[in-house]
Design an enzyme around this catalytic site. Structure first.
Site, PDB file in Angstrom:
ATOM      1  CE1 TYR A 198      37.166  33.252  32.272  1.00  0.00           C
ATOM      2  CE2 TYR A 198      37.960  33.748  34.481  1.00  0.00           C
ATOM      3  CZ  TYR A 198      38.192  33.286  33.198  1.00  0.00           C
ATOM      4  OH  TYR A 198      39.426  32.845  32.846  1.00  0.00           O
ATOM      5  CE  LYS A 225      41.021  28.940  43.882  1.00  0.00           C
ATOM      6  NZ  LYS A 225      41.521  29.328  42.651  1.00  0.00           N
ATOM      7  CB  SER A 246      45.556  33.397  41.591  1.00  0.00           C
ATOM      8  OG  SER A 246      44.650  33.015  42.596  1.00  0.00           O
ATOM      9  NE  ARG A 285      40.447  34.074  41.947  1.00  0.00           N
ATOM     10  CZ  ARG A 285      41.208  34.966  42.539  1.00  0.00           C
ATOM     11  NH1 ARG A 285      40.693  35.845  43.389  1.00  0.00           N
ATOM     12  NH2 ARG A 285      42.503  34.998  42.324  1.00  0.00           N
ATOM     13  CG  ASP A 333      43.314  26.031  42.291  1.00  0.00           C
ATOM     14  OD1 ASP A 333      44.289  26.812  42.232  1.00  0.00           O
ATOM     15  OD2 ASP A 333      42.150  26.428  42.449  1.00  0.00           O
ATOM     16  CG  HIS A 389      44.959  28.858  46.443  1.00  0.00           C
ATOM     17  ND1 HIS A 389      45.393  30.094  46.033  1.00  0.00           N
ATOM     18  CD2 HIS A 389      44.484  28.250  45.338  1.00  0.00           C
ATOM     19  CE1 HIS A 389      45.206  30.222  44.723  1.00  0.00           C
ATOM     20  NE2 HIS A 389      44.663  29.111  44.286  1.00  0.00           N
ATOM     21  NE  ARG A 426      42.483  30.921  35.126  1.00  0.00           N
ATOM     22  CZ  ARG A 426      43.205  30.644  36.208  1.00  0.00           C
ATOM     23  NH1 ARG A 426      43.353  29.415  36.628  1.00  0.00           N
ATOM     24  NH2 ARG A 426      43.803  31.620  36.877  1.00  0.00           N
ATOM     25  CB  CYS A 482      52.154  32.239  41.673  1.00  0.00           C
ATOM     26  SG  CYS A 482      51.831  34.009  41.649  1.00  0.00           S
TER      27      CYS A 482
HETATM   28  P1  GTP Z   1      45.755  29.428  39.363  1.00  0.00           P
HETATM   29  O1  GTP Z   1      45.054  28.432  38.500  1.00  0.00           O
HETATM   30  O2  GTP Z   1      45.359  30.836  39.067  1.00  0.00           O
HETATM   31  O3  GTP Z   1      45.618  29.132  40.818  1.00  0.00           O
HETATM   32  O4  GTP Z   1      47.302  29.423  38.900  1.00  0.00           O
HETATM   33  P2  GTP Z   1      48.522  28.406  39.200  1.00  0.00           P
HETATM   34  O5  GTP Z   1      49.125  28.708  40.514  1.00  0.00           O
HETATM   35  O6  GTP Z   1      48.095  27.009  38.944  1.00  0.00           O
HETATM   36  O7  GTP Z   1      49.593  28.874  38.099  1.00  0.00           O
HETATM   37  P3  GTP Z   1      50.097  28.143  36.760  1.00  0.00           P
HETATM   38  O8  GTP Z   1      50.823  26.865  37.023  1.00  0.00           O
HETATM   39  O9  GTP Z   1      48.942  28.051  35.823  1.00  0.00           O
HETATM   40  O10 GTP Z   1      51.156  29.189  36.197  1.00  0.00           O
HETATM   41  C1  GTP Z   1      50.830  30.525  35.938  1.00  0.00           C
HETATM   42  C2  GTP Z   1      51.857  31.141  35.013  1.00  0.00           C
HETATM   43  O11 GTP Z   1      53.153  31.070  35.604  1.00  0.00           O
HETATM   44  C3  GTP Z   1      51.938  30.440  33.668  1.00  0.00           C
HETATM   45  O12 GTP Z   1      52.015  31.403  32.650  1.00  0.00           O
HETATM   46  C4  GTP Z   1      53.217  29.644  33.751  1.00  0.00           C
HETATM   47  O13 GTP Z   1      53.826  29.492  32.494  1.00  0.00           O
HETATM   48  C5  GTP Z   1      54.084  30.460  34.719  1.00  0.00           C
HETATM   49  N1  GTP Z   1      55.000  29.574  35.498  1.00  0.00           N
HETATM   50  C6  GTP Z   1      54.652  28.441  36.149  1.00  0.00           C
HETATM   51  N2  GTP Z   1      55.735  27.846  36.721  1.00  0.00           N
HETATM   52  C7  GTP Z   1      56.795  28.629  36.421  1.00  0.00           C
HETATM   53  C8  GTP Z   1      58.204  28.552  36.720  1.00  0.00           C
HETATM   54  O14 GTP Z   1      58.695  27.633  37.374  1.00  0.00           O
HETATM   55  N3  GTP Z   1      58.981  29.568  36.252  1.00  0.00           N
HETATM   56  C9  GTP Z   1      58.469  30.603  35.508  1.00  0.00           C
HETATM   57  N4  GTP Z   1      59.302  31.542  35.101  1.00  0.00           N
HETATM   58  N5  GTP Z   1      57.144  30.700  35.202  1.00  0.00           N
HETATM   59  C10 GTP Z   1      56.330  29.739  35.641  1.00  0.00           C
HETATM   60  C1  SPV Z   2      42.677  31.296  40.919  1.00  0.00           C
HETATM   61  O1  SPV Z   2      42.440  32.473  40.613  1.00  0.00           O
HETATM   62  O2  SPV Z   2      43.391  30.981  41.912  1.00  0.00           O
HETATM   63  C2  SPV Z   2      42.142  30.209  40.075  1.00  0.00           C
HETATM   64  C3  SPV Z   2      41.214  30.561  38.998  1.00  0.00           C
HETATM   65  O3  SPV Z   2      42.437  29.049  40.316  1.00  0.00           O
HETATM   66  S1  SPV Z   2      39.602  30.834  39.558  1.00  0.00           S
HETATM   67  O4  SPV Z   2      38.851  29.582  39.450  1.00  0.00           O
HETATM   68  O5  SPV Z   2      38.994  31.861  38.699  1.00  0.00           O
HETATM   69  O6  SPV Z   2      39.617  31.249  40.949  1.00  0.00           O
HETATM   70 MN    MN Z   3      43.879  28.940  42.105  1.00  0.00          MN
END
Ligand code: GTP
Ligand code: SPV
Ligand code: MN
Length: 589
Positions: A204, A213, A255, A76, A282, A233, A374, A257
């Site tokens: 993308y 979003k 994002s 983004r 999400d 979110h 992704r 996290c």
């Molecule tokens: P968006 O799709 O961008 O909104 O991301 P999200 O909030 O769904 O994050 P996601 O679950 O994909 O995790 C992002 C990164 O954080 C990944 O590389 C995970 O491996 C890492 N991660 C997720 N949960 C944990 C956790 O409990 N501990 C640690 N250390 N890392 C984590």
């Molecule tokens: C985020 O960035 O919080 C995502 C990926 O979930 S995107 O669809 O690119 O916004």
């Molecule tokens: Mn997201």
């Protein structure tokens, strides 16, 4: 004038909008998507023929395809994202703003003739379960077959959208033109008053999958504030106790996290008989129900998830979900047409092609997969998909959880004192920036409710809306804050995270049921090291937990200064409750 092609509707407003945009963009061909399997096969074949997709090894990854985006277009772009309202005040100090008339003219001029030689895909889609009072219809007109195929996974596409629309004209208009994929000609613009989105110059993720979003959060949050609901979110998950009783929570982490991981978590073996069901990973749309509780639906139908770090240990359900019928973007490609990324199971391949198509070996300095690479996978593939995901009424939420990625300062978990304090906790979230957005990584910034890049109106009014919702809820969810990312001086995580987060979730559920013990601190209610169930955790002791839970006065003095920055920015719009909460926090500290 372009022929409209084999069109699947006689809806006058839809035809009018498509006609208007084809006249403008002048595609050679208009393709009306119906969301069918036959169409998926045809579009996939087309994408492969164009080199947009590569078929992956069917023995390893049946029905999966590989895509590389332009290296200048991998996340983004917040600096190119605009909220176009009559007054700048309406968009507020945290959004880029442009006057709607001027911006629309500028973008339409850019789009003029922009689809010559190309196909315009007309994508009818529904956000939310069929028949849900919260569901919303959108039509995205895009010249990207990749977008058409992704939207097919991420939304409910086709007839279901026309059915929901009926004879009405209440739908989101979305125009997406790739143009020449140049960062200087990239704009993602929202016109909340017209329920219109125009995105140019990108191909993308969140920039172009307009249901996600752009509609579900930016336009959605604007509509929600007017219509009395919430667009957040947030992931949504259901916890099933060994007794069969189910409790639902929603959680907002910025994002990249941890939302997808938390939503798909598998409890450790010690939690025998406990199950986590995924409702969404999400986005949550939430509305007070007739019983005075807050009900949530997941508007999406698929996961656009972060690949790096996903493996059978951290997220087995995700690995099973993406084993078939998945689109992979910007991961690495192995010689036998399998995919790889940093943090996948097993050793790295001895050789592969990186996300930019260059040869890569474990000796290479750069990453093989882009950090924001992704997968796009249908939620139906998730072995723990909550059956309630299609319930038009949604699920009742017992707890709201905020979180951020913080190497210091923020304890593993605390519970706010009440709703207003909880809104303050959400409003002051800080988190390190990640690869999900273009820009500097690892910088702590304020990301209120994890919505900084996604709130479609004035952030001060958004806080006011949160406060107002309390009056409409007889049983408001309790509000918590978690931090899975705290580190020790050597840079090691103080908490193992992933499935072990169940232990924190269990405390949260017990608090909601009026059970678990906590002690009062300046931040809120915090468990003692003895209050979390550490059963079966090898080598992780209550002393370790004490460090993860610690509140350091010096760190908190610095944190207050960081929080103040956001409040100064928002000062003219800040509800007085937020200022009082800040005063109370200072006094308690
Ligand atoms: P968006 O799709 O961008 O909104 O991301 P999200 O909030 O769904 O994050 P996601 O679950 O994909 O995790 C992002 C990164 O954080 C990944 O590389 C995970 O491996 C890492 N991660 C997720 N949960 C944990 C956790 O409990 N501990 C640690 N250390 N890392 C984590
Ligand atoms: C985020 O960035 O919080 C995502 C990926 O979930 S995107 O669809 O690119 O916004
Ligand atoms: Mn997201």
């Amino acid at each position: 004038m372009t022929m409209l092609g084999k069109c699947n509707t006689d809806h006058p407003a839809v035809l009018g909008w498509v006609r208007e945009m084809t006249d403008l963009c002048q595609p050679d061909r208009v393709f009306w998507c119906d969301g069918s399997e036959a169409e998926k096969a045809a579009l996939t074949e087309e994408a492969v023929a164009q080199g947009v997709l590569l078929k992956l090894n069917p023995a390893k990854l049946p029905g999966c395809y590989y895509h590389r985006s332009n290296p200048n277009d991998v996340a983004r772009v917040e600096q190119c994202t605009y909220i176009c309202t009559e007054t700048q005040e309406e968009a507020g100090p945290t959004n880029n703003w442009a006057p709607p008339k001027e911006m629309r003219q500028k973008l339409l001029a850019m789009a003029r003739g922009g689809m010559r030689g190309r196909t315009m895909y007309v994508i009818p889609y529904l956000m939310g379960p069929a028949g849900s009072p919260l569901a919303k219809v959108g039509f995205e007109l895009s010249d990207s077959v990749y977008v058409a195929l992704n939207m097919r996974v991420m939304t409910r596409m086709g007839q279901v959208a026309y059915q929901h629309l009926g004879h009405g004209e209440d739908f989101n208009r979305g125009l997406h033109c790739m143009l020449d994929i140049h960062p200087e000609r990239r704009f993602i613009c929202h016109f909340p008053h017209e329920n219109l989105i125009i995105s140019v110059g990108s191909a993308y993720g969140g920039n172009v999958l307009l249901g996600k979003k752009c509609l579900a959060l930016r336009i959605g949050s604007y509509l929600a504030s007017r219509e009395g609901w919430m667009a957040e979110h947030m992931l949504i998950l259901g916890v099933e106790a060994p007794t069969g009783q189910k409790t639902y929570v929603a959680a907002a982490f910025p994002s990249a996290c941890g939302k997808t991981n938390f939503a798909m978590m598998i409890p450790p073996p010690h939690f025998k008989g406990w199950k986590i069901w995924t409702v969404g990973d999400d986005i949550a749309w939430m509305k007070p129900g007739p019983d005075g509780r807050l009900y949530a639906i997941n508007p999406e139908a698929g996961y656009f998830g972060v690949a790096p770090g996903t493996n059978y240990k951290s997220n087995p359900n995700a690995m099973k979900t993406i084993a078939r019928d998945t689109l992979y973007t910007n991961v690495a490609l192995t010689p036998d047409l399998d995919v790889w990324w940093e943090g996948k199971d097993g050793p790295p391949p001895s050789t592969c092609t990186d996300w930019q198509g260059r040869p890569w070996t474990p000796a290479s300095k750069e990453k093989a997969a882009h950090p924001n690479s992704r997968f796009t996978a249908p939620m139906a593939n998730n072995p723990m998909l909550a059956p309630e995901v299609n319930d038009p009424q949604g699920v009742p939420i017992s707890a709201l959880i905020f979180g951020g990625r913080r190497a210091s300062t923020l304890p593993l978990v605390f519970e706010s004192f009440d709703w207003i304090h909880g809104v303050f906790v959400g409003a002051t979230i800080g988190s390190e920036t990640t690869a999900a957005a273009a820009g500097t990584l690892g910088q702590v910034r304020r990301d209120p409710m994890a919505m900084l890049p996604f709130c479609g109106y004035n952030m001060g009014d958004y806080f006011r809306h949160w406060l107002r919702m309390r009056k409409r809820l007889k049983y408001p969810p309790r509000i918590f804050h978690v931090n899975w990312f705290r580190k020790d001086a050597a840079g090691n995580f103080l908490w193992p995270g992933f499935g072990e987060n169940m232990r924190v979730l269990k405390w949260i559920l017990d608090r909601c049921a009026g059970g678990a013990h906590g002690h009062e601190t300046p931040l809120g209610w915090v468990p003692g090291p003895e209050d979390l169930d550490l059963g079966g955790m090898d080598g992780f002791t209550p002393e370790h937990l004490t460090r993860a839970l610690a509140i350091d006065a010096e760190e908190w003095r610095r944190e207050l200064v960081l929080q103040e920055e956001l409040f100064l920015k928002l000062y003219p719009y800040l509800p007085k409750e937020m200022i009082f909460q800040r005063e109370l926090l200072v006094a308690r500290l």
